[in-house]
Design a protein around this motif. Structure first.
Motif, PDB file in Angstrom:
ATOM      1  N   HIS A  70       1.031  -1.343   0.051  1.00 11.94           N
ATOM      2  CA  HIS A  70       0.044   0.047  -0.043  1.00 11.94           C
ATOM      3  C   HIS A  70       0.912   1.165   0.104  1.00 11.94           C
ATOM      4  CE1 HIS A  70      -3.262   2.290   2.034  1.00 11.94           C
ATOM      5  NE2 HIS A  70      -3.212   2.612   0.623  1.00 11.94           N
ATOM      6  N   ALA A  71       1.945   1.216   0.834  1.00 11.65           N
ATOM      7  CA  ALA A  71       2.796   2.333   0.951  1.00 11.65           C
ATOM      8  C   ALA A  71       3.466   2.606  -0.572  1.00 11.65           C
ATOM      9  CB  ALA A  71       3.964   2.302   2.178  1.00 11.65           C
ATOM     10  N   PHE A  72       3.763   1.615  -1.037  1.00  9.49           N
ATOM     11  CA  PHE A  72       4.650   1.577  -2.291  1.00  9.49           C
ATOM     12  C   PHE A  72       3.608   2.181  -3.486  1.00  9.49           C
ATOM     13  CE2 PHE A  72       5.487  -0.224  -6.549  1.00  9.49           C
ATOM     14  CZ  PHE A  72       7.000  -0.153  -6.637  1.00  9.49           C
ATOM     15  N   TYR A 117       8.006   3.176   5.082  1.00  8.01           N
ATOM     16  CA  TYR A 117       7.164   2.556   5.725  1.00  8.01           C
ATOM     17  C   TYR A 117       7.708   1.495   6.720  1.00  8.01           C
ATOM     18  CZ  TYR A 117       3.500  -1.074   6.329  1.00  8.01           C
ATOM     19  OH  TYR A 117       2.421  -2.258   7.071  1.00  8.01           O
ATOM     20  N   LEU A 118       8.838   0.707   6.111  1.00 11.09           N
ATOM     21  CA  LEU A 118       9.449  -0.201   6.857  1.00 11.09           C
ATOM     22  C   LEU A 118      10.058   0.423   8.122  1.00 11.09           C
ATOM     23  CD1 LEU A 118      11.476  -2.325   4.179  1.00 11.09           C
ATOM     24  CD2 LEU A 118       9.280  -2.707   5.446  1.00 11.09           C
ATOM     25  N   GLY A 119      10.620   1.734   7.935  1.00 10.79           N
ATOM     26  CA  GLY A 119      11.365   2.630   8.953  1.00 10.79           C
ATOM     27  C   GLY A 119      10.169   2.865  10.091  1.00 10.79           C
ATOM     28  N   LYS A 120       9.036   3.220   9.618  1.00  9.20           N
ATOM     29  CA  LYS A 120       8.216   3.711  10.484  1.00  9.20           C
ATOM     30  C   LYS A 120       7.568   2.451  11.508  1.00  9.20           C
ATOM     31  CE  LYS A 120       3.577   3.687   8.945  1.00  9.20           C
ATOM     32  NZ  LYS A 120       2.955   3.030  10.256  1.00  9.20           N
ATOM     33  N   ARG A 121       7.826   1.184  11.071  1.00 11.73           N
ATOM     34  CA  ARG A 121       7.286   0.154  11.742  1.00 11.73           C
ATOM     35  C   ARG A 121       8.385  -0.366  12.873  1.00 11.73           C
ATOM     36  NH1 ARG A 121       2.707  -2.295   9.565  1.00 11.73           N
ATOM     37  NH2 ARG A 121       3.278  -4.408  10.451  1.00 11.73           N
TER      38      ARG A 121
END
Length: 529
Positions: A70-72, A117-121
């Motif tokens: 979704h972020a992509f 998005y990966l960093g956000k998690r």
């Protein structure tokens, strides 16, 4: 004081969120808004200050992403809006090419959004998340610019600052990619400052606000300091650039040859009245193969007649399957003493890449008039009667390649000559966006840049990125007018930190990104995607 700052931050976040659209539209609206803000940062209108917060809407959209995919998609939307608007000038050449280029370039912002998005998690601190996002941007921007064949370093985020000399001097230390890193850091800090977070450590808002101020003010103050520093030129070289304003529809028409040569001969005569030491014609300004066409003899007589050496853009024919886009140097006797063949050709514009896969495009390319040039073999330093003034030449879009300009500087060039033909794109933002690349090459290398463009923008850029003079008419119009400009170019020998090693910044950034990525995987600091 920290508590008060946090309260102010929360109140500001609440006021912003009060005016947001319905939740279901948040991601799409804000991703699109990011693309629009980025596009507005470049000519035209060139509102460069927008770049310092243009990514904030995308970060807000990513907060609502349900998955990495979704972020992509949200990043892809932002990229597509950005590129389709900012490079709309491509439609004057081919609408299909504009669409495909927008689709291809958007992929990199999509990857960036996925990485954010990966960093956000993760459970990382704000500092690590800021460094992760900024290094991810540098990685993706470096890839889209430097990747072989399909690399296209157009409208890098740092280029948005080209109209403000004070804001681009940092490129003399860390280059275009380094300045882009700082701009993204400021964007991340602003996003974390204004968007609500469940648990924000005490004093975080004040720290984030201070970080933004330090980045922006630091870049500006350093720029002002560098601009005020005295440069004592050892000598001046008087150079004239010619702008023939030949329509693309007539450029290669046999019936227009005489008229084209008449225009450039007259402009050369006027330049000689300015007592120019060197006269520069644009890319492919000679309407034929300069080494085979009998009309080249007319041009070779001009240096003898006016006593001024010429640098001329023209095609070079070696064999049926070996044609070059070249720059010829004619000394005062009219002899060709040196020639540079363009090294980096424009894919699908000057050749069809990977022909075993794209052979089916050959008939289409022929119909569109796309040439099939051969790449040159090596860069050339032009050495002439003015021994203290060797220079390098960049043809067309070669000035978007930092490494090529840096290589010429390291081999002793004292200035860079950019010859180009942007007539393809009509009276649009393209020539002004192209000028931004030349401005950054000047700041990075510490060398002045001289530009000769068929339809503009032609002129002179100082070693600190200031546009000194351009060809323009009485209405101050710089494109799609014919004329010349003459300027006394100052000779300086100051070497930039960028040339000495600062050009490695993107590699350091990639190492940082790799370290953080390994840390993320080894410690399992993110949830299941």
């Amino acid at each position: 004081m920290n508590r008060k700052a946090d309260d102010r931050g929360r109140r500001a976040s609440g006021r912003i969120l009060r005016y947001l659209p319905p939740p279901i539209l948040h991601p799409v609206v804000f991703s699109s808004l990011c693309g629009v803000l980025l596009a507005l940062s470049y000519p035209r209108p060139g509102l460069g200050f927008l770049a310092w917060f243009a990514l904030v809407p995308l970060f807000y959209a990513i907060r609502s992403a349900r998955s990495g995919f979704h972020a992509f998609g949200l990043g892809y939307l932002a990229g597509f809006v950005f590129y389709s608007i900012s490079m709309h000038w491509m439609t004057h050449v081919t609408s299909l090419g504009w669409l495909l280029l927008s689709v291809m370039e958007s992929f990199y912002i999509a990857v960036f959004a996925w990485l954010v998005y990966l960093g956000k998690r993760t459970r990382w601190s704000a500092v690590f998340k800021i460094l992760w996002a900024a290094s991810a941007w540098t990685l993706t921007e470096f890839m889209r610019s430097e990747i072989p064949v399909f690399g296209f370093g157009w409208n890098l985020i740092a280029y948005s600052q080209a109209s403000c000399p004070a804001m681009i001097q940092a490129a003399s230390v860390i280059g275009t990619y380094g300045l882009g890193f700082l701009i993204v850091c400021a964007n991340v800090c602003l996003a974390k400052l204004f968007l609500k977070e469940k648990k924000r450590p005490r004093g975080a808002a004040a720290a984030l606000f201070t970080s933004v101020l330090l980045i922006i003010c630091g870049v500006f103050v350093y720029g002002e300091w560098r601009l005020k520093g005295e440069e004592k030129p050892e000598e001046f070289l008087r150079v004239s650039v010619l702008q023939g304003n030949i329509p693309q529809s007539l450029k290669w028409a046999p019936v227009a040859r005489e008229k084209i040569l008449e225009i450039y001969s007259k402009l050369t005569e006027l330049a000689s009245l300015d007592m120019a030491d060197l006269v520069i014609w644009p890319e492919a300004s000679f309407p034929g193969y300069f080494n085979r066409d009998f009309q080249s003899e007319t041009v070779k007589r001009l240096p003898v007649l006016f006593g001024t050496p010429l640098l001329i853009g023209g095609l070079h024919w070696e064999a049926e399957k070996e044609v070059y886009n070249s720059a010829y140097f004619l000394d005062k006797s009219g002899e060709i003493t040196q020639r540079y063949d363009k090294l980096h050709l424009v894919p699908f514009g000057e050749y069809i890449p990977l022909k075993p896969f794209f052979f089916w495009l050959t008939p289409i390319a022929d119909a569109l008039g796309i040439s099939d040039f051969s790449p040159g073999k090596d860069a050339v330093i032009f050495r002439w009667a003015r021994e203290e003034w060797p220079f390098g030449v960049l043809i067309c879009f070669e000035d978007v390649l930092p490494g090529l300009a840096r290589g010429l500087a390291s081999r002793g060039a004292k200035f860079l000559a950019v010859i180009t033909n942007d007539a393809w794109f009509m009276d649009t933002a393209a020539p002004f966006q192209h000028l931004q690349a030349s401005i950054f090459r000047a700041v990075e290398t510490g060398l002045p840049v001289v530009r000769a463009a068929n339809t503009g923008v032609s002129g002179f850029v100082s070693s600190r990125g200031e546009v000194l003079s351009t060809v323009k008419n009485e209405k101050e119009k710089e494109t799609f007018i014919a004329g010349r400009a003459t300027y006394d170019l100052p000779l300086t020998t100051r070497k930039t930190i960028y040339s000495g090693g600062g050009w490695r910044f993107p590699y350091f950034s990639i190492v940082l990104f790799t370290f953080l990525a390994v840390l993320m995987m080894r410690r399992g600091m993110h949830e299941k995607i």
